[in-house]
Design an enzyme around this catalytic site. Structure first.
Site, PDB file in Angstrom:
ATOM      1  N   GLU A 251      11.444  81.724  14.500  1.00 60.86           N
ATOM      2  CA  GLU A 251      12.380  80.712  14.993  1.00 60.86           C
ATOM      3  C   GLU A 251      13.711  80.868  14.286  1.00 60.86           C
ATOM      4  OE1 GLU A 251      10.871  76.755  14.382  1.00 60.86           O
ATOM      5  OE2 GLU A 251       9.010  77.218  15.420  1.00 60.86           O
ATOM      6  N   LYS A 253      16.551  79.669  12.058  1.00 61.87           N
ATOM      7  CA  LYS A 253      16.658  78.625  11.022  1.00 61.87           C
ATOM      8  C   LYS A 253      18.075  78.059  11.097  1.00 61.87           C
ATOM      9  CE  LYS A 253      15.553  77.573   6.228  1.00 61.87           C
ATOM     10  NZ  LYS A 253      16.698  77.069   5.513  1.00 61.87           N
ATOM     11  N   ARG A 258      17.381  67.911   8.496  1.00 63.69           N
ATOM     12  CA  ARG A 258      16.161  67.640   9.243  1.00 63.69           C
ATOM     13  C   ARG A 258      16.213  66.267   9.895  1.00 63.69           C
ATOM     14  NH1 ARG A 258      11.234  70.149   7.771  1.00 63.69           N
ATOM     15  NH2 ARG A 258       9.810  69.993   9.527  1.00 63.69           N
ATOM     16  N   ARG A 273      14.882  63.343   6.675  1.00 61.02           N
ATOM     17  CA  ARG A 273      13.723  63.935   6.025  1.00 61.02           C
ATOM     18  C   ARG A 273      13.017  62.937   5.090  1.00 61.02           C
ATOM     19  NH1 ARG A 273      13.728  69.636   2.845  1.00 61.02           N
ATOM     20  NH2 ARG A 273      12.161  69.074   1.351  1.00 61.02           N
ATOM     21  N   GLU A 302      16.430  69.939  13.738  1.00 62.34           N
ATOM     22  CA  GLU A 302      17.523  70.030  12.776  1.00 62.34           C
ATOM     23  C   GLU A 302      18.803  69.608  13.486  1.00 62.34           C
ATOM     24  OE1 GLU A 302      16.724  71.082   9.686  1.00 62.34           O
ATOM     25  OE2 GLU A 302      18.511  71.961   8.783  1.00 62.34           O
ATOM     26  N   PHE A 342      12.650  71.918  17.191  1.00 68.27           N
ATOM     27  CA  PHE A 342      11.768  73.079  17.040  1.00 68.27           C
ATOM     28  C   PHE A 342      10.281  72.739  17.041  1.00 68.27           C
ATOM     29  CE2 PHE A 342      13.622  72.221  12.758  1.00 68.27           C
ATOM     30  CZ  PHE A 342      12.475  71.781  12.096  1.00 68.27           C
ATOM     31  N   ARG A 413       3.636  71.627   2.258  1.00 73.12           N
ATOM     32  CA  ARG A 413       4.457  72.816   2.073  1.00 73.12           C
ATOM     33  C   ARG A 413       3.480  73.968   1.911  1.00 73.12           C
ATOM     34  NH1 ARG A 413       9.618  73.430   0.568  1.00 73.12           N
ATOM     35  NH2 ARG A 413       9.931  71.387  -0.332  1.00 73.12           N
ATOM     36  N   LYS A 419      10.077  80.461   5.083  1.00 71.15           N
ATOM     37  CA  LYS A 419      11.506  80.729   5.297  1.00 71.15           C
ATOM     38  C   LYS A 419      11.761  82.076   4.654  1.00 71.15           C
ATOM     39  CE  LYS A 419      12.257  77.594   1.528  1.00 71.15           C
ATOM     40  NZ  LYS A 419      12.633  76.318   1.070  1.00 71.15           N
TER      41      LYS A 419
HETATM   42  P1  AMP Z   1      14.981  74.794   2.839  1.00 71.76           P
HETATM   43  O1  AMP Z   1      15.863  73.587   3.031  1.00 71.76           O
HETATM   44  O2  AMP Z   1      15.719  76.025   2.436  1.00 71.76           O
HETATM   45  O3  AMP Z   1      13.774  74.457   2.013  1.00 71.76           O
HETATM   46  O4  AMP Z   1      14.397  75.172   4.283  1.00 71.76           O
HETATM   47  C1  AMP Z   1      13.586  74.309   4.995  1.00 71.76           C
HETATM   48  C2  AMP Z   1      14.431  73.472   5.922  1.00 71.76           C
HETATM   49  O5  AMP Z   1      15.015  74.276   6.920  1.00 71.76           O
HETATM   50  C3  AMP Z   1      13.626  72.478   6.710  1.00 71.76           C
HETATM   51  O6  AMP Z   1      13.320  71.320   5.995  1.00 71.76           O
HETATM   52  C4  AMP Z   1      14.537  72.191   7.892  1.00 71.76           C
HETATM   53  O7  AMP Z   1      15.430  71.142   7.563  1.00 71.76           O
HETATM   54  C5  AMP Z   1      15.346  73.460   8.029  1.00 71.76           C
HETATM   55  N1  AMP Z   1      15.090  74.201   9.282  1.00 71.76           N
HETATM   56  C6  AMP Z   1      16.039  74.760  10.045  1.00 71.76           C
HETATM   57  N2  AMP Z   1      15.513  75.371  11.093  1.00 71.76           N
HETATM   58  C7  AMP Z   1      14.171  75.218  11.027  1.00 71.76           C
HETATM   59  C8  AMP Z   1      13.077  75.628  11.830  1.00 71.76           C
HETATM   60  N3  AMP Z   1      13.244  76.365  12.942  1.00 71.76           N
HETATM   61  N4  AMP Z   1      11.827  75.289  11.421  1.00 71.76           N
HETATM   62  C9  AMP Z   1      11.637  74.556  10.309  1.00 71.76           C
HETATM   63  N5  AMP Z   1      12.625  74.134   9.509  1.00 71.76           N
HETATM   64  C10 AMP Z   1      13.894  74.454   9.861  1.00 71.76           C
END
Ligand code: AMP
Length: 550
Positions: A251, A253, A258, A273, A302, A342, A413, A419
């Site tokens: 997907e 990102k 969120r 979130r 998002e 998503f 988690r 990611k």
């Molecule tokens: P991080 O903030 O680096 O921990 O990455 C996770 C966050 O990426 C999630 O909590 C979402 O807010 C964001 N995000 C963006 N696109 C996506 C996606 N396709 N699937 C899940 N999370 C996503």
């Protein structure tokens, strides 16, 4: 339950170190909580309201100190309380050190001290306090809080102060409450856990476990309008994903914030979130959902801020909007925000938490007719790399790798969502060859051969890079490298060393394919190091060290 009895139990729990003993004490507390079980299950964690409720007390330390000072008597000032808290380090200990109950004013009781405050009363007074809004609300909150402290014995004051400031600190976490509910009412831990996931309400789950047992817990479901915790991702590599799953759902990102979308067929509610209600600051998302979502649903997504051309802006822009209380219309004119959905947790009366991701994706696209996140399935690294390049080209943050068979676990988690880890190290490598592209890209050089420096004029190959490069960059690179062509053999060209690429990768492996004896896993083009010439490129020695992990 008397609040004094609650305070006594809390003190006992606080004095206990062993986790299992704490669970037993909380279990007994729950078993004796009677009508106040739901409140007790929250108070014991220092919570007044369920996590899914947006209600907050909105009482800061200063207001709390002032209420304590007023209840403590004429010669105590808020500053004195603050100084003592700074010294002792705990508002509860300070509150417990005063002698309350003899003061004049609201809630004072003829100077004869504590008068049988119940947990239920504390909760309803705190609710009234939370509801105070508008002009004069600070005074109203202060009066209510003073009234409560004024009726407290020292142990009660200790825990009231801590609850009010959400600093319970008696060693009871979410896991303790879950286990204690299971033990107290003889229901499986897993049933409690699931019920907590779908309701986010410890009080409700404890009460249902007691009154309706395992079957009752099983009947608890998601409810449109009641947010649940978001599923989270771990950092991971393309290699991790390919090794773990047969195919990978890739997907885009999005770089925003969120948001969980709740639509009951009429009203839209949006939650951040941490489950704060962010409906009001995001009117264009509300309008969008109204227009494009066809059935009642709960979606995960998002929210991204975009500029006038629709290009994504840094995520701070969205957070700024989340905090916006006034003049949202003006903010909306300045920066537009857009939802990318998503995931789909619930659609048209059906909970989908236990459905595999691939089905949830299908469902999402069938009920939302715009801005569904781009999802592609891939089974090989090149496929994934292409999708990543397209996501980056479109200005997004990168990609998420997900197990297409995985269910949605709120708050988890896990390894189901990865990611893609940014490259930790990069290498500066000499471009020693290339290949002419095909089709649309026939005019351009692509697939660049990369080498490390093994001696002053000795370059040994370590891999090829073809990903991470936009069409525009390909044109520029062709212009830069074409004059350096020494030999052409079909599509392959041999280049005079002179240009250095910065290259990201996931791993270095030994390999017979390249003359250096090493190969890069998933190399990605990051840019031309215009500031470097070949003498500054990375050496075989450094690659050896990196490969050894030393
Ligand atoms: P991080 O903030 O680096 O921990 O990455 C996770 C966050 O990426 C999630 O909590 C979402 O807010 C964001 N995000 C963006 N696109 C996506 C996606 N396709 N699937 C899940 N999370 C996503």
């Amino acid at each position: 339950m008397e609040f004094a009895a609650f305070a006594e139990r809390a003190a006992e729990i606080e004095a206990t170190a062993a986790d299992l003993e704490i669970v037993s004490l909380v279990r007994d507390l729950f078993a004796d909580a009677d009508d106040d079980l739901d409140t007790v299950a929250r108070f014991v964690q220092g919570r007044v309201f369920p996590a899914h409720e947006s209600t907050t007390l909105d009482v800061g330390p200063n207001l709390c100190y002032e209420a304590i000072a007023r209840a403590a008597g004429h010669n105590v000032a808020a500053d004195d309380v603050e100084d003592r808290v700074a010294g002792v380090g705990d508002v509860g200990d300070v509150a417990a050190d005063y002698d309350f109950g003899g003061q004049q004013g609201l809630g004072a009781f003829a100077g004869d001290g504590p008068d049988g405050l119940t947990v239920g009363e504390v909760e309803s007074e705190l609710r009234a306090l939370a509801a105070a809004a508008g002009s004069g609300s600070r005074d109203r909150k202060l009066d209510l809080l003073f009234g409560l402290f004024n009726r407290c014995s020292p142990p009660e004051a200790r825990y009231l102060a801590r609850i009010v400031l959400s600093e319970m600190r008696i060693g009871v976490g979410e896991g303790t409450v879950r286990d204690a509910v299971a033990e107290a009412f003889d229901v499986p831990v897993a049933a409690v856990e699931r019920a907590l996931q779908v309701t986010n309400d410890y009080g409700l789950v404890a009460t249902v476990a007691r009154d309706e047992g395992e079957a009752g817990l099983g009947d608890l479901n998601l409810e449109v309008g009641r947010p649940v915790q978001a599923m989270l991702a771990q950092a991971g590599t393309v290699a991790d994903a390919i090794e773990a799953w047969e195919t990978v759902a890739v997907e885009t990102k999005y770089d925003g914030a969120r948001v969980q979308v709740h639509y009951d067929g009429d009203e839209v509610a949006l939650f951040s979130r941490n489950m704060e209600d962010v409906t009001d600051p995001l009117p264009e998302v509300v309008d969008f959902v109204d227009e494009h979502l066809s059935v009642p649903a709960i979606l995960d997504g998002e929210v991204v801020a975009v500029d006038d051309d629709g290009e994504p802006l840094p995520f701070q822009e969205v957070l700024r909007r989340f905090r916006r209380k006034h003049d949202v219309a003006k903010a909306r004119e300045d920066v537009e925000v857009r939802l990318w959905a998503f995931d789909c947790l619930h659609a048209d009366g059906e909970d989908l938490l236990d459905a595999p991701l691939r089905d949830r994706h299908d469902r999402l696209s069938s009920i939302l007719d715009a801005r569904v996140a781009t999802v592609a399935t891939a089974a090989d690294p090149d496929g994934i790399a292409d999708i990543e390049t397209r996501a980056l080209e479109a200005g997004h943050e990168g990609i998420m790798l997900k197990d297409p068979d995985s269910t949605y676990s709120p708050g988890r988690r896990g390894k189901e969502w990865l990611k893609r880890k940014p490259d930790v190290e990069t290498l500066d490598l000499v471009v020693t060859g290339a290949e002419w592209g095909e089709g649309r890209r026939a005019e351009f050089l692509g697939t660049f051969e990369l080498s490390v420096r093994a001696g002053p004029d000795d370059f040994e190959t370590i891999g090829k890079v073809a990903t991470g490069i936009t069409d525009e960059e390909l044109a520029e690179l062709t212009e830069l490298l074409e004059p350096r062509i020494r030999v052409e053999d079909g599509k392959a060209v041999d280049l005079e060393p002179g240009v250095v690429f910065e290259v990201g990768y996931e791993e270095i492996q030994t390999s017979p394919t390249y003359s250096s004896g090493y190969a890069l896993r998933f190399p990605r083009y990051l840019g031309v190091r215009e500031d470097k010439d070949v003498a500054d490129a990375d050496t075989l020695e450094r690659v050896e060290r990196l490969a050894d992990g030393s």
